[in-house]
Design an enzyme around this catalytic site. Structure first.
Site, PDB file in Angstrom:
ATOM      1  N   HIS A 195      28.132 -62.093  14.115  1.00  0.00           N
ATOM      2  CA  HIS A 195      29.187 -63.046  13.757  1.00  0.00           C
ATOM      3  C   HIS A 195      30.044 -62.542  12.613  1.00  0.00           C
ATOM      4  CE1 HIS A 195      26.253 -66.256  15.364  1.00  0.00           C
ATOM      5  NE2 HIS A 195      26.513 -65.309  16.215  1.00  0.00           N
ATOM      6  N   ARG A 241      38.985 -67.155  22.367  1.00  0.00           N
ATOM      7  CA  ARG A 241      37.529 -67.213  22.587  1.00  0.00           C
ATOM      8  C   ARG A 241      36.968 -68.448  21.886  1.00  0.00           C
ATOM      9  NH1 ARG A 241      37.986 -61.102  21.868  1.00  0.00           N
ATOM     10  NH2 ARG A 241      36.982 -60.194  23.691  1.00  0.00           N
ATOM     11  N   ARG A 258      39.801 -69.996  26.663  1.00  0.00           N
ATOM     12  CA  ARG A 258      38.676 -69.716  27.555  1.00  0.00           C
ATOM     13  C   ARG A 258      37.569 -70.721  27.251  1.00  0.00           C
ATOM     14  NH1 ARG A 258      35.808 -64.027  27.288  1.00  0.00           N
ATOM     15  NH2 ARG A 258      35.027 -64.808  25.294  1.00  0.00           N
ATOM     16  N   GLU A 300      35.054 -60.675  35.777  1.00  0.00           N
ATOM     17  CA  GLU A 300      34.136 -59.889  34.951  1.00  0.00           C
ATOM     18  C   GLU A 300      32.910 -59.459  35.744  1.00  0.00           C
ATOM     19  OE1 GLU A 300      34.258 -61.387  30.577  1.00  0.00           O
ATOM     20  OE2 GLU A 300      33.968 -63.167  31.811  1.00  0.00           O
ATOM     21  N   ASN A 311      35.793 -55.625  29.483  1.00  0.00           N
ATOM     22  CA  ASN A 311      34.566 -55.278  28.748  1.00  0.00           C
ATOM     23  C   ASN A 311      33.347 -55.542  29.627  1.00  0.00           C
ATOM     24  OD1 ASN A 311      36.286 -54.987  26.572  1.00  0.00           O
ATOM     25  ND2 ASN A 311      35.812 -56.994  25.712  1.00  0.00           N
ATOM     26  N   ASP A 312      33.321 -56.744  30.185  1.00  0.00           N
ATOM     27  CA  ASP A 312      32.165 -57.084  31.016  1.00  0.00           C
ATOM     28  C   ASP A 312      32.251 -56.451  32.393  1.00  0.00           C
ATOM     29  OD1 ASP A 312      30.242 -58.604  29.569  1.00  0.00           O
ATOM     30  OD2 ASP A 312      31.750 -60.175  29.343  1.00  0.00           O
ATOM     31  N   ARG A 353      27.228 -52.957  26.985  1.00  0.00           N
ATOM     32  CA  ARG A 353      28.392 -52.732  26.127  1.00  0.00           C
ATOM     33  C   ARG A 353      28.036 -52.719  24.642  1.00  0.00           C
ATOM     34  NH1 ARG A 353      31.716 -58.399  26.902  1.00  0.00           N
ATOM     35  NH2 ARG A 353      32.496 -58.083  24.804  1.00  0.00           N
ATOM     36  N   CYS A 399      42.400 -58.670  29.632  1.00  0.00           N
ATOM     37  CA  CYS A 399      42.219 -59.071  28.230  1.00  0.00           C
ATOM     38  C   CYS A 399      41.021 -58.413  27.551  1.00  0.00           C
ATOM     39  CB  CYS A 399      42.124 -60.585  28.116  1.00  0.00           C
ATOM     40  SG  CYS A 399      40.712 -61.295  28.965  1.00  0.00           S
TER      41      CYS A 399
HETATM   42  C1  PEP Z   1      35.686 -59.134  28.466  1.00  0.00           C
HETATM   43  O1  PEP Z   1      34.536 -59.219  28.882  1.00  0.00           O
HETATM   44  O2  PEP Z   1      36.442 -58.178  28.707  1.00  0.00           O
HETATM   45  C2  PEP Z   1      36.245 -60.206  27.639  1.00  0.00           C
HETATM   46  C3  PEP Z   1      37.505 -60.209  27.280  1.00  0.00           C
HETATM   47  O3  PEP Z   1      35.394 -61.171  27.207  1.00  0.00           O
HETATM   48  P1  PEP Z   1      34.379 -60.942  25.988  1.00  0.00           P
HETATM   49  O4  PEP Z   1      34.687 -59.626  25.365  1.00  0.00           O
HETATM   50  O5  PEP Z   1      34.591 -62.087  25.063  1.00  0.00           O
HETATM   51  O6  PEP Z   1      33.058 -60.971  26.690  1.00  0.00           O
HETATM   52 MG    MG Z   2      33.465 -61.095  28.795  1.00  0.00          MG
END
Ligand code: PEP
Ligand code: MG
Length: 757
Positions: free
Chosen positions: A367, A474, A510, A610, A633-634, A644, A681
């Site tokens: 955090h 987020r 989101r 994702e 990312n996911d 990740r 994103c």
């Molecule tokens: C992602 O997974 O790319 C994303 C934008 O969500 P987060 O990074 O919050 O999991």
């Molecule tokens: Mg994600």
């Protein structure tokens, strides 16, 4: 020798007298070693001091050749003395010459001495030198003698730390305490910070070493220990501590340690040897820290650092909060150094003073790191041992790009970084100049660059960066930095502030993406999962806990009354989940309108892509929603089975690769065919070369961290997109051609003068 002269108590009393008398440092040191030799009935006593060049220099001796003082030297790890310094552990030998590390130094004349006892001179877990006694006779020194020599070594530690010995060193040679140190950690938040150390937990400096009366000190210790135990019991009894989970585990282990008989025995023994209660805590803590530095097992390290924390608490109990340097004015270029810290604690520091954060723990998803990133502060985590090495006000550089931390940097390192910072500042100015320019390529293709956000501290960046909107808000971050579930009113207040700050710019909220690595310590219903990334998280959790989901939806609907509301669902796996979520949203809309609440003028519902399964149901996905946002990312983590958050494999696979770009192209085509809006994103969008690749395969809306907008815009402005698309698409299609897609982009940029930094 008379009996009354023996024993550690008497020795400490004598040392105290020597410390109190005015005299030259060399004389003081000589008298100290003489006193130790006499008290311990040793023929030799020698003190070695560690220099910044890693050499242990003989600073004083009784018994060895006096001409060897300031001449005899051993490297760290060399000989018995060097081994003690590098292991930070004592060596007690009846036949020193037989030890494999023994090294004969002819200038000292030490060959006639058989038994050897050496202890490290430690302070705050750092080795500053080595103290040795030797005898001709073959004898094994007793446990009490080891303890006595260790206690004595503390006095020398204070002498070295106080800077008294500096004048004795050869010109141009520094003692170890002032040594520049470079530590390589993990880059967690981008940027470079130059400044001065502020220890988050101010080091408590124990200056009162010698006790007047052991019994009184033992009583002081006992009463401090019992109030420490009470505080821990109190914390454990508090209702907000979840019954399972990390918080509780840590406190339970604190409780166990606070009752640990071995620890208390060692503390009392040090007091009986003549130390004050606080000096005894520091001594035992120093031994522990030295041991910690050689332990590699992460579980043991964690437990030992719990002990370290506990010792700090005990020191505070004994000395009172006031003695800590907590109130010292913060330097204008504060770099916080901490083992770990909470997000709320970071927010307590005035933003204008902060230049960086260095943590011994810390992961990209902790955090405090999320908040620091939102505040635009560079962060390096996993900088092991940095707290013990730092002193308040030391010069320090945090490189949030490479993960390096330079403590007490050499002038040339400092100059190089100052230049880097100036360069970055110039670039920032150039990006600011681009702020109001549309993001259009050389050949007239337009882009929408949005920013990602999640906290109020992010909002000023919306204007500063020139983002056209917030492409990903987020909402879970508010939950992650809170102590308990945020109430409906607090959620609504945050969403209203966001919408107000955004003005006419669109905001995509989101819905809660908790679970996986986004843990809420106060969430009692959360199960222990073997694979949390694949577990009960995001939209799955919202659908199973409709109460939580409905509260959030209601807060969003109310906050967006009279304007457009965009909601996006995280981690959708199956189109059915979108339908279920839509039904819940519709019911909330009806509910609010029945009670006469104002409603949004328009509601747009989107899904995040994702989970790779959706790649094989794109047509249905595009028809089921108003917009799709690729969470790269996911999506990348799941497509390549690469955690990740795991630094060991973080750079193993490349998203700008043929398979991943092919997958993304199929999404672009499906979106175009169905007229569904498409955004990306994930972090990919924020680096200029990756963003160019995404642009080249047809993604027009990118949402990224605010810091990425300037560099990405600068790259787009300089690009002939048609030419780049042709080059990249050919590489993507040709199975037998080049394999390095990123290089293809970089070469193109190089050739066409496109800035990528
Ligand atoms: C992602 O997974 O790319 C994303 C934008 O969500 P987060 O990074 O919050 O999991
Ligand atoms: Mg994600």
């Amino acid at each position: 020798m008379r009996e009354a002269d023996a024993g550690p108590r008497v020795l400490l009393k004598r040392l105290r007298e020597i410390m109190a008398e005015p005299m030259e440092p060399q004389e003081r040191l000589d008298r100290i070693v003489r006193q130790i030799a006499q008290n311990m009935v040793a023929e030799v006593c020698s003190a070695y001091v560690l220099r910044a060049d890693g050499v242990l220099e003989l600073y004083a001796t009784v018994g060895l050749n006096p001409n060897a003082v300031h001449l005899s030297a051993l490297r760290l790890g060399q000989g018995l003395v060097g081994s003690i310094a590098s292991s930070a552990r004592p060596l007690n030998l009846a036949e020193a010459q037989k030890h494999p590390a023994f090294e004969y130094l002819p200038e000292t004349g030490e060959e006639v001495y058989n038994s050897f006892l050496g202890v490290p001179i430690l302070r705050a877990g750092r080795t500053l030198g080595v103290l040795v006694v030797q005898n001709e006779a073959h004898r094994v020194y007793g446990e009490d003698e080891v303890e006595a020599l260790e206690t004595t070594a503390m006095v020398l530690g204070e002498l070295i730390a106080a800077g008294d010995l500096k004048r004795l060193s050869t010109a141009g040679i520094e003692l170890d305490l002032t040594r520049p140190v470079t530590s390589n950690g993990q880059a967690l938040a981008e940027g470079i910070g130059l400044g001065h150390v502020v220890l988050h937990e101010p080091r408590i400096v124990v200056t009162n070493l010698f006790n007047e009366d052991s019994d009184t000190e033992i009583e002081r210790l006992a009463s401090a220990l019992s109030s420490l135990r009470l505080t821990i019991d109190d914390m454990l009894a508090r209702r907000e501590i979840a019954f399972e989970g990390e918080h509780r585990d840590v406190l339970e282990s604190y409780r166990m340690f606070a009752h640990d008989k071995g620890w208390v025995r060692r503390l009392e023994e040090a007091i009986r040897n003549g130390l004050t209660a606080e000096a005894s805590v520091e001594k035992v803590q120093s031994d522990m820290r030295a041991r910690m530095s050689v332990v590699s097992d992460p579980y043991l390290r964690e437990r030992m650092s719990d002990f370290d924390d506990l010792a700090n608490r005990l020191l505070r109990e004994l000395m009172g909060e006031d003695t800590a340097s907590r109130d010292e004015k913060l330097p204008p270029d504060t770099i916080i150094v901490a083992r770990s810290m909470g997000a709320a604690e970071l927010l307590d520091y005035p933003r204008k003073n902060l230049r960086g954060l260095v943590l011994e723990d810390g992961a990209a998803t902790s955090h405090v790191v999320i908040v620091a990133r939102a505040m635009g502060i560079p962060v390096v985590g996993q900088a092991k041992g940095i707290v013990a090495l730092s002193e308040n006000a030391d010069a320090i550089i945090v490189d949030g790009l490479s993960g390096d931390v330079h403590l007490r940097p050499q002038p040339d390192v400092e100059t190089a970084y100052a230049e880097k910072v100036r360069f970055r500042a110039r670039r920032q100015q150039e990006y600011r100049d681009l702020r109001d320019k549309p993001s259009m390529t050389k050949d007239g293709q337009s882009f929408n660059l949005h920013m990602n956000a999640g906290l109020l501290v992010d909002l000023p960046q919306l204007d500063e960066s020139g983002a056209v909107g917030i492409g990903l808000f987020r909402t879970e971050l508010q939950f992650m930095i809170a102590e308990t579930f945020p109430r409906a009113e607090a959620q609504e207040a945050l969403y209203s502030s966001v919408l107000e700050a955004a003005g006419k710019k669109p905001v995509t909220f989101r819905s809660l993406d908790i679970g996986g690595d986004k843990v809420l310590p106060y969430f009692r219903g959360a199960p222990q999962e073997e694979n949390p990334a694949l577990g009960w998280r995001a939209i799955r959790l919202s659908l199973d806990r409709p109460g939580l989901f409905r509260t959030q939806l209601r807060a969003l609907l109310k906050a967006a009354s009279g304007r457009e509301l965009r909601i996006m669902l995280p981690m959708v796996t199956d189109i059915g989940e979108i339908e279920q979520a839509r039904a819940i949203i519709n019911r909330e809309v009806q509910h609010l309108s029945r009670f006469g609440h104002g409603l949004p003028t328009r509601l747009r519902l989107g899904a995040m892509l994702e989970v790779p399964a959706l790649l094989f149901d794109l047509e249905a996905l595009m028809r089921a929603v108003d917009f799709v946002s690729i969470g790269s990312n996911d999506l990348f983590q799941f497509m390549t089975a690469t955690d990740r958050g795991n630094p060991q494999i973080a750079s193993r696979f490349e998203p700008i690769s043929r398979p991943f770009l092919r997958a993304l192209r199929s999404v672009v085509r499906a979106a175009e065919k169905n007229g569904t809006a498409l955004t990306l994103c994930g972090e990919l969008a924020g680096s200029p070369d990756s963003a160019l690749a995404l642009a080249a395969i047809g993604i027009r809306d990118l949402s990224m961290s605010a810091a990425g907008i300037g560099p990405v815009k600068a790259a787009l402005l300089a690009t002939d997109l048609a030419a780049l698309s042709a080059t990249l698409n050919e590489a993507i299609e040709n199975d037998h051609g080049v394999t390095d897609m990123r290089k293809t982009i970089r070469d193109f940029a190089d050739k066409h003068d496109i800035p990528l930094t």
